[in-house]
Enzyme design. Structure first.
Site, PDB file in Angstrom:
ATOM      1  N   LYS A  48      47.996  31.761  42.859  1.00  0.00           N
ATOM      2  CA  LYS A  48      47.924  31.934  44.329  1.00  0.00           C
ATOM      3  C   LYS A  48      47.921  30.582  45.043  1.00  0.00           C
ATOM      4  CE  LYS A  48      43.992  34.238  44.174  1.00  0.00           C
ATOM      5  NZ  LYS A  48      43.685  34.349  42.735  1.00  0.00           N
TER       6      LYS A  48
ATOM      7  N   ARG B  99      39.261  40.124  49.093  1.00  0.00           N
ATOM      8  CA  ARG B  99      38.943  40.350  47.680  1.00  0.00           C
ATOM      9  C   ARG B  99      38.132  41.626  47.481  1.00  0.00           C
ATOM     10  NH1 ARG B  99      39.447  34.638  45.971  1.00  0.00           N
ATOM     11  NH2 ARG B  99      39.370  34.487  43.722  1.00  0.00           N
TER      12      ARG B  99
ATOM     13  N   ARG C 257      43.110  24.067  33.818  1.00  0.00           N
ATOM     14  CA  ARG C 257      42.711  23.456  35.084  1.00  0.00           C
ATOM     15  C   ARG C 257      41.289  22.896  34.971  1.00  0.00           C
ATOM     16  NH1 ARG C 257      42.889  26.963  40.449  1.00  0.00           N
ATOM     17  NH2 ARG C 257      41.198  28.019  39.390  1.00  0.00           N
TER      18      ARG C 257
ATOM     19  N   ARG D 122      36.651  21.592  37.636  1.00  0.00           N
ATOM     20  CA  ARG D 122      36.084  22.693  38.430  1.00  0.00           C
ATOM     21  C   ARG D 122      35.085  23.479  37.593  1.00  0.00           C
ATOM     22  NH1 ARG D 122      39.939  26.674  41.979  1.00  0.00           N
ATOM     23  NH2 ARG D 122      38.502  28.316  41.344  1.00  0.00           N
TER      24      ARG D 122
ATOM     25  N   ARG E 119      35.048  36.553  35.878  1.00  0.00           N
ATOM     26  CA  ARG E 119      35.882  36.561  37.093  1.00  0.00           C
ATOM     27  C   ARG E 119      36.991  37.607  36.971  1.00  0.00           C
ATOM     28  NH1 ARG E 119      37.261  30.400  37.177  1.00  0.00           N
ATOM     29  NH2 ARG E 119      38.706  30.870  38.862  1.00  0.00           N
TER      30      ARG E 119
END
Ligand code: B4P
Length: 190
Positions: free
Chosen positions: A14, A89, A128, A134, A146
């Site tokens: 996204k 969401r 990532r 992160r 998640r």
């Protein structure tokens, strides 16, 4: 106005695709994940509170993200359109967004839903995590949570837009440019 909901599970691409779409179509990018990380970096009360949810892979409460988006829409009323990335969401967020946009007479044009297999999502997010540090991308069990939360709380939002005839599913596997071309084709037909 062109108003797009860019949808998909964590790691679907996204944020990656939104950056390319805003450049081509000159839209305002509203990413609730980016806004929350900005609040966290600035050490605001909202950011510190949100981190507790994000680090566990849970959703931040609806009223917090709905309020954030409403104020950002109000600050950008003269734009060519918006791309909503990571919002809505939950069905409650989708209903609230419809209300905000209907009040201003600027409805959602299309929802683009990126479809990606679970193994690929986990691989991308761990990658990532290594590159960016992160905190919610570091641990497989947080990533799995998640994806679980996405399936139970977020996936039903697709039905909300499907009922309005606005859902377009896009294959999200392949190179970033291939996926971008698929998205542009769907936007140009919307
Ligand atoms: P987000 O920031 O939205 O994070 P995300 O779902 O992981 O997706 P993101 O857009 O960042 O990643 P992308 O798929 O682009 O949310 C973070 C947290 O904030 C949530 O867990 C939640 O706690 C909270 N939150 C945010 N919005 C909320 C809301 N509305 N309500 C409640 N809580 C909310 O890409 C991932 C990686 O894949 C990148 O490294 C990229 O380089 C790579 N990639 C992308 N496309 C690829 C491709 N085609 N091939 C290979 N790799 C690719």
């Amino acid at each position: 106005m062109l108003n797009i909901v860019l949808f998909g599970p964590p790691g679907a691409g996204k944020g990656t695709q939104a950056a390319k779409i805003i450049e081509k179509y000159q839209l305002v990018h509203l990413s609730t994940g980016d806004i929350l990380r900005g609040e966290l970096a600035a050490k605001t009360t909202l950011g510190v509170e949100a981190k507790k949810y994000m680090d566990k892979g849970e959703l931040v409460p609806d009223e917090v993200v709905i309020g954030m988006i409403e104020s950002k829409i109000g600050q950008n009323t003269g734009s060519k359109g918006f791309i909503f990335d990571g919002f809505p969401r939950t069905t409650a967020q989708a209903e609230a967004l419809d209300k905000m946009l209907n009040k201003r007479n600027i409805p959602i044009t299309v929802m683009l839903s990126l479809e990606v297999e679970k193994d690929e999502l986990v691989k991308r997010l761990l990658g990532r995590g290594q590159d960016s540090g992160r905190s919610d991308d570091q641990d497989v069990s947080i990533i799995e949570n998640r994806i679980k939360v996405y399936n139970s709380e977020t996936a039903p939002v697709k039905g909300f837009y499907e009922k309005q005839g606005k859902l377009k599913s896009i294959a999200g596997m392949g190179s970033i440019d291939e996926i971008f071309n698929r998205l542009c084709e769907a936007i140009d037909k919307a």
